[in-house]
Write a protein that holds these residues in place. Structure first.
Motif, mmCIF file in Angstrom:
data_model
loop_
_atom_site.group_PDB
_atom_site.id
_atom_site.type_symbol
_atom_site.label_atom_id
_atom_site.label_comp_id
_atom_site.label_asym_id
_atom_site.label_seq_id
_atom_site.Cartn_x
_atom_site.Cartn_y
_atom_site.Cartn_z
ATOM 1 N N GLY A 1 19.303 34.235 25.735
ATOM 2 C CA GLY A 1 19.580 34.272 27.163
ATOM 3 C C GLY A 1 19.568 35.686 27.701
ATOM 4 O O GLY A 1 19.088 35.942 28.819
ATOM 5 N N GLY A 2 20.099 36.628 26.899
ATOM 6 C CA GLY A 2 20.091 38.021 27.321
ATOM 7 C C GLY A 2 18.684 38.553 27.509
ATOM 8 O O GLY A 2 18.412 39.293 28.465
ATOM 9 N N MET A 3 17.775 38.177 26.614
ATOM 10 C CA MET A 3 16.390 38.643 26.720
ATOM 11 C C MET A 3 15.661 37.983 27.889
ATOM 12 O O MET A 3 14.986 38.652 28.676
ATOM 13 C CB MET A 3 15.659 38.372 25.409
ATOM 14 C CG MET A 3 16.082 39.298 24.273
ATOM 15 S SD MET A 3 15.105 39.112 22.768
ATOM 16 C CE MET A 3 15.800 37.605 22.103
ATOM 17 N N ALA B 1 22.902 30.471 28.645
ATOM 18 C CA ALA B 1 23.350 30.718 30.018
ATOM 19 C C ALA B 1 24.328 31.881 30.084
ATOM 20 O O ALA B 1 24.215 32.766 30.936
ATOM 21 C CB ALA B 1 23.993 29.458 30.597
ATOM 22 N N LEU B 2 25.296 31.905 29.168
ATOM 23 C CA LEU B 2 26.293 32.969 29.173
ATOM 24 C C LEU B 2 25.663 34.312 28.834
ATOM 25 O O LEU B 2 26.067 35.353 29.363
ATOM 26 C CB LEU B 2 27.421 32.655 28.188
ATOM 27 C CG LEU B 2 28.611 33.620 28.196
ATOM 28 C CD1 LEU B 2 29.200 33.717 29.596
ATOM 29 C CD2 LEU B 2 29.681 33.177 27.228
ATOM 30 N N GLY B 3 24.642 34.300 27.979
ATOM 31 C CA GLY B 3 23.951 35.534 27.628
ATOM 32 C C GLY B 3 23.267 36.181 28.806
ATOM 33 O O GLY B 3 23.115 37.410 28.867
ATOM 34 N N GLY B 4 22.858 35.387 29.779
ATOM 35 C CA GLY B 4 22.206 35.933 30.965
ATOM 36 C C GLY B 4 23.150 36.191 32.115
ATOM 37 O O GLY B 4 22.819 36.926 33.053
ATOM 38 N N SER C 1 22.542 43.300 28.940
ATOM 39 C CA SER C 1 22.522 41.943 28.388
ATOM 40 C C SER C 1 22.260 41.961 26.889
ATOM 41 O O SER C 1 22.909 41.240 26.121
ATOM 42 C CB SER C 1 21.448 41.097 29.085
ATOM 43 O OG SER C 1 21.773 40.862 30.422
ATOM 44 N N LEU C 2 21.315 42.795 26.488
ATOM 45 C CA LEU C 2 20.961 42.855 25.064
ATOM 46 C C LEU C 2 22.131 43.395 24.249
ATOM 47 O O LEU C 2 22.477 42.848 23.190
ATOM 48 C CB LEU C 2 19.721 43.737 24.881
ATOM 49 C CG LEU C 2 18.850 43.468 23.641
ATOM 50 C CD1 LEU C 2 18.364 42.020 23.645
ATOM 51 C CD2 LEU C 2 17.672 44.422 23.617
#
Length: 436
Positions: free
Chosen positions: A80-82, A138-141, A379-380
């Motif tokens: 999600g972060g990526m 979702a939480l990663g983004g 995010s990463l």
């Protein structure tokens, strides 16, 4: 749809400075929802899922398996972060924040509708893992966007406080999740709760989604991104740029949050298992202690964020890490007393110390990266550190306790994670008083 576009109306909305209260609410609502969802899942993993989805194992082994699905939510965060980190630096912060909010709410509601192992067999835990994976995506983004929404809208000398608005969300989400579950457990029998009552908190997440969409509609794109967009200085490959040009910043930002994640897993997640399974004390006691700790955490996170604007990010953050190392031993001494007020003190104290690190954390992490790759870089760092820190922490803590037969190695594990954070902060440069 209006919500999903960074069009002229969004640009006009950004031109009007949002009020601090609205900005704080819009920033924190997403993380509050997502940590409400995570908290509900975490509590159910500790109390219910070993019966509903892993019924053929003894209680502690079933809990370990349930915490393994907990880890999936962290492993999926970098994806999600990526994905959303890329979109946040290319399309804007606002678009991503709406998308992740909807994904999180829908996946959590579906968990509340999922049949147990007795009905669907192996497909039941497999689908649980799949939905947990989507939660993590979702939480990663979400996190970086929520932080940047308030930080890039706010004043330069208040970045620590403004960025910490998003950090209040986890405590509010924890408070809402434990509050709902406490009310439900007190108003129905244990049999009814295990049969169907556990589903109610999952379904209620849809209410928070609607409220969150309404709040975020009133806050436009951030001035920093609009300025970048106007000058045509946005990047088409933010992730590649972060990895090639900012590897040191990535390591420092990621390392800075490992210790706080492990401390949170100990104080919030493992407490439920330890109090109910090891000490054989009532479930409402553990939930009440968590709720009181969450209140203290929510109140003090912005205070420590504001303090970092005055004293610097590193001094406040490092002081929290040192106190947490001491608390890793004090914590179990208080729990083992089996006295309700001392158990509450253990959790409240742990979450106040956690706030010392969590308050400055958002500004510290995002300030490591320039505007053009700030979403992707933050995010990463946030999501990769989440795997090393929080993702496997409940599983490691529970396994260490089971295999070693005591809490010493659990405390040493927590201290090792905090030492990583302390070292990252030691090697970092102070960013509080520098231009964004």
């Amino acid at each position: 749809m209006t919500l999903l576009n960074t069009d002229n109306s969004a640009h006009r909305a950004a031109a009007e400075k949002p009020k601090t209260g609205r900005l704080a609410a819009a920033s924190s609502i997403g993380t509050a929802l997502e940590w409400y969802d995570f908290t509900v899942y975490n509590i159910m993993a500790a109390l219910i899922f070993n019966h509903v989805f892993f019924p053929s194992f003894d209680p502690l082994v079933g809990t370990i398996l349930a915490f393994s699905t907990y880890a999936v939510g962290y492993v999926s965060r970098p994806i999600g972060g990526m994905i959303f980190g890329h979109l946040g630096d290319v399309l804007g912060r606002r678009f991503v924040l709406v998308t992740t909010l909807v994904i999180m709410g829908v996946t959590t509601a579906l968990m509340g509708l999922l049949p147990g192992y007795a009905s669907w067999g192996i497909w039941s835990p497999l689908l649980l893992v799949t939905l947990r994976f989507m939660q993590g995506v979702a939480l990663g983004g979400e996190w970086a966007g929520a932080v940047l929404l308030s930080m890039e809208h706010g004043k330069a000398n208040q970045r620590g406080r403004n960025a910490s608005f998003a950090q209040v969300g986890p405590s509010c989400g924890t408070l809402l999740g434990t509050g709902f579950i406490t009310v439900i457990t007190l108003t129905m029998s244990a049999e009814a709760f295990q049969s169907w009552g556990w589903r109610i908190p999952f379904l209620l997440s849809l209410v928070l989604v609607v409220f969150g969409l309404w709040l975020r509609r009133g806050v436009g794109e951030t001035p920093a991104f609009l300025k970048l967009e106007k000058s045509k200085d946005t990047t088409h490959t933010p992730l590649k740029e972060v990895l090639q040009q900012h590897p040191r910043a990535l390591l420092i930002a990621g390392g800075s949050r490992i210790g706080s994640d492990v401390l949170y897993a100990l104080v919030v997640v493992f407490t439920l298992t330890y109090v109910t399974t090891v000490l054989n004390l009532p479930r409402p006691l553990a939930l009440t202690a968590t709720m009181l700790g969450a209140i203290g955490n929510a109140i003090t996170v912005p205070m420590f964020g504001a303090l970092s604007d005055r004293l610097g990010r590193r001094p406040v953050y490092m002081a929290g890490a040192v106190l947490a190392m001491i608390w890793a031993f004090v914590f179990f001494a208080l729990l083992d007393s089996s006295q309700p007020w001392l158990i509450c003190l253990a959790v409240i104290g742990g979450l106040l110390i956690h706030a010392m690190m969590y308050g400055p954390q958002a500004a510290f992490v995002t300030e490591q990266f320039p505007t053009r790759v700030r979403y992707a870089g933050s995010s990463l760092a946030y999501t990769l550190a989440g795997i090393v820190g929080g993702g496997f922490a409940p599983l490691i803590i529970t396994t260490l306790y089971k295999e070693m037969g005591g809490t010493l190695w659990v405390s040493l594990y927590v201290i090792a994670a905090l030492l990583i954070t302390f070292f990252a902060l030691w090697k970092a440069k102070e960013t509080a008083h520098k231009p964004l």
